[in-house]
Write a protein that holds these residues in place. Sequence first.
Motif, PDB file in Angstrom:
ATOM      1  N   ASP A   1      -8.469  -0.859  -8.401  1.00  0.00           N
ATOM      2  CA  ASP A   1      -7.385  -0.260  -7.625  1.00  0.00           C
ATOM      3  C   ASP A   1      -7.012  -1.179  -6.468  1.00  0.00           C
ATOM      4  OD1 ASP A   1      -5.663   1.129  -6.068  1.00  0.00           O
ATOM      5  OD2 ASP A   1      -6.813   2.977  -6.032  1.00  0.00           O
TER       6      ASP A   1
ATOM      7  N   ASN B   1     -10.817  -4.236  -5.987  1.00  0.00           N
ATOM      8  CA  ASN B   1      -9.467  -4.750  -6.188  1.00  0.00           C
ATOM      9  C   ASN B   1      -9.100  -4.795  -7.673  1.00  0.00           C
ATOM     10  OD1 ASN B   1      -7.005  -6.055  -5.321  1.00  0.00           O
ATOM     11  ND2 ASN B   1      -7.856  -7.920  -6.189  1.00  0.00           N
TER      12      ASN B   1
ATOM     13  N   PHE C   1      -4.558  -1.260  -4.578  1.00  0.00           N
ATOM     14  CA  PHE C   1      -3.930  -0.629  -3.409  1.00  0.00           C
ATOM     15  C   PHE C   1      -4.969  -0.249  -2.356  1.00  0.00           C
ATOM     16  CE2 PHE C   1      -1.189   0.240  -7.061  1.00  0.00           C
ATOM     17  CZ  PHE C   1      -0.020  -0.337  -6.607  1.00  0.00           C
ATOM     18  N   VAL C   2      -6.033   0.428  -2.792  1.00  0.00           N
ATOM     19  CA  VAL C   2      -7.059   0.846  -1.840  1.00  0.00           C
ATOM     20  C   VAL C   2      -7.774  -0.373  -1.260  1.00  0.00           C
ATOM     21  CG1 VAL C   2      -9.257   2.048  -1.640  1.00  0.00           C
ATOM     22  CG2 VAL C   2      -7.335   3.146  -2.792  1.00  0.00           C
TER      23      VAL C   2
ATOM     24  N   VAL D   1      -6.499  -3.237  -0.661  1.00  0.00           N
ATOM     25  CA  VAL D   1      -5.635  -3.826   0.370  1.00  0.00           C
ATOM     26  C   VAL D   1      -5.674  -2.971   1.642  1.00  0.00           C
ATOM     27  CG1 VAL D   1      -3.237  -4.346   0.968  1.00  0.00           C
ATOM     28  CG2 VAL D   1      -4.145  -5.053  -1.232  1.00  0.00           C
ATOM     29  N   ILE D   2      -5.718  -1.652   1.489  1.00  0.00           N
ATOM     30  CA  ILE D   2      -5.813  -0.786   2.676  1.00  0.00           C
ATOM     31  C   ILE D   2      -7.069  -1.135   3.476  1.00  0.00           C
ATOM     32  CG2 ILE D   2      -6.258   1.578   3.467  1.00  0.00           C
ATOM     33  CD1 ILE D   2      -4.339   2.575   1.387  1.00  0.00           C
TER      34      ILE D   2
ATOM     35  N   ARG E   1      -1.677   7.063  -0.421  1.00  0.00           N
ATOM     36  CA  ARG E   1      -2.939   6.313  -0.526  1.00  0.00           C
ATOM     37  C   ARG E   1      -3.666   6.272   0.811  1.00  0.00           C
ATOM     38  NH1 ARG E   1       0.441   3.193  -3.593  1.00  0.00           N
ATOM     39  NH2 ARG E   1       0.120   3.526  -5.806  1.00  0.00           N
ATOM     40  N   TRP E   2      -2.904   6.116   1.885  1.00  0.00           N
ATOM     41  CA  TRP E   2      -3.517   6.130   3.214  1.00  0.00           C
ATOM     42  C   TRP E   2      -4.128   7.498   3.475  1.00  0.00           C
ATOM     43  CZ3 TRP E   2      -4.026   2.061   6.611  1.00  0.00           C
ATOM     44  CH2 TRP E   2      -3.368   0.877   6.239  1.00  0.00           C
TER      45      TRP E   2
ATOM     46  N   THR F   1       0.830  -1.220   0.000  1.00  0.00           N
ATOM     47  CA  THR F   1       0.000   0.000   0.000  1.00  0.00           C
ATOM     48  C   THR F   1       0.857   1.260   0.000  1.00  0.00           C
ATOM     49  OG1 THR F   1      -0.086   0.066   2.405  1.00  0.00           O
ATOM     50  CG2 THR F   1      -1.842  -1.115   1.294  1.00  0.00           C
TER      51      THR F   1
END
Lengths: 289, 301
Positions: free
Chosen positions: A237, A234, A239-240, A242-243, A52-53, A39
Amino acid sequence: MSRLMEDVHPGPSRRARWIIVGVIGLLFLVPIAAMIEFTLRKGLGGGYDFSRWAAVFGGGLGNEYKPIFTGLGNSLLLAVVTVVVMLVLLVPTMVLVRIRFPKLQRVLEFVCLIPITIPAIVLVVGLAPVYSVIARMFGSGVWTLAFAYGVIVLPYAFRSIQTNLVAVDVVTLSEAARSLGAGWLTILFRVVVPNIRRGLLAASFISVAVVLGEFTIAALLNRVNLQTALVVVNKADPFVAVIFALLALVFAFVLLIAIGRIGGTPSGGGRRGRRGRRPLPTPSEKAVA
Amino acid sequence: MTATITSPVVPASPRAARRVRFPTSALGLVPFAAYVLLFLGLPTVIALVTGFLDGDGGFTLSNLIALGNPVVLNAFGNSLWLSALTAVIGALLGALFCYALIGAKPTGVLRSVVDAASGVLAQFGGVMLAFAFVATIGIQGMITVFLRDSLGIDIFANGVWLYDTPGLILPYIYFQVPLMIITFSPALESLKPQWAEANAMLGGSTLSYWRHVGVPVLLPSFFGCLLLLFANAFSSFATAAALTSQGSQIVPLQIRGALTSETVLGQENLAGSLALGMIVVMIVVMSIYSVLMRRAARWQR
């Protein structure tokens, strides 16, 4: 006595324990660490940042992430309705069987443990026609899934409540209440429920955790919940997605730490209560534990 | 046990009164019974019966014959070996971890963290596990990149296996070990300190304690837990669904395929017969499990 016990202890030495726990624990942390690393990646150029966070927590997520919030909302609603279904249907039955119909104890236990034997994917094959009828009666609102979820949380909820129910000896308590003139509702709500509130809380928490992690039934009945939304997002995106998976994981972990603190699960404080208060465990309880 | 508690407290006459009230309190069992019948009994029966129905609702055995299809047999084979392999590895690692926890304070930080973490990883896994392993050993995963760039090892030299059946092995082990810890640690706690004391007083070593007391007492529990792990992997769907990109290598994915594609003619109710096949395997496994657990309970008095 306790000194003697330590001397003849068959367990590992302190060092061996920490080596085993450390090695297996670290191996299990690798995928979690990999998710976090993933992430933080800054795109193709390499390097890391928290953008991203920041986007997730700063509200900087666009419309394409809407499914996650819909799914999260649906999952929370389902968690609440499932807990209500579980408390309203399972608890009075367990109390009644414990106090009045001890002969049905084994039957109830067997029924409550069946969902472990029947995989969710098999249940879905039969639930599909059932839900097409339900959709005609109650509409296709997502909350109706809670009836199916009530079934899959049965084994976990039963186990938590049963441990507590046995530990406080509700039979004697209810006899005492009845000899003082209490009716059944009074016994249930003013005597039994306050005494097993730890078990009820633990059962509710474990139900919430199971519902938030449920994927199979929602996916195949075409309903949106947190997990199905994560799979959808998923693809656009990762990454988001997974966050959010990490956040859900942390939430579930905190929830289960809370269960451990409250006690009432077989692996938590319930065991302490069992040893301390009750001389003999019943056979049914052992089969559950 | 109930009888010994109630009989001295309640005199004979209220008991007679209770017998008269029996039907009213039995009514209290009705809502739960109805609920379980509707949402557990009915779906199970439907799932099993549809396997014997053709497209028009008539009785047929053709779906059962479809179970002999090489693709379906292959899926059952994959499911069985994947479950068996991950159950054995998970059971061994989990048992080792449980052994390491012997003597740790039951209320200590270590125990409560392990309990909570095992609960999360065993029950919450599913989709998240697929993400985790793509991030770890995916094509651009942390470990993949590390091995490739630092050590020159390409784990995908013979093609990408993560999205195929072998790719499920590591994620499955990842939820099997925590489940083993949850289910096996109560068995370890049933080992009585007196046995260790007796062993020590008779001049036995730690080794002889495990050889003559610990292992024989724990063996039924161990195999019981092993079967539970097998059942768990066999019925698992979410991880595989989120991870595998195409094809239906294991039975749960076959069921999804049969449920979602209505186009394949003559296969309308294949999902039902696949479900039947799964149930048969599960019932066999869980029956042996309950026998083993009864055996294990002998030493837990």
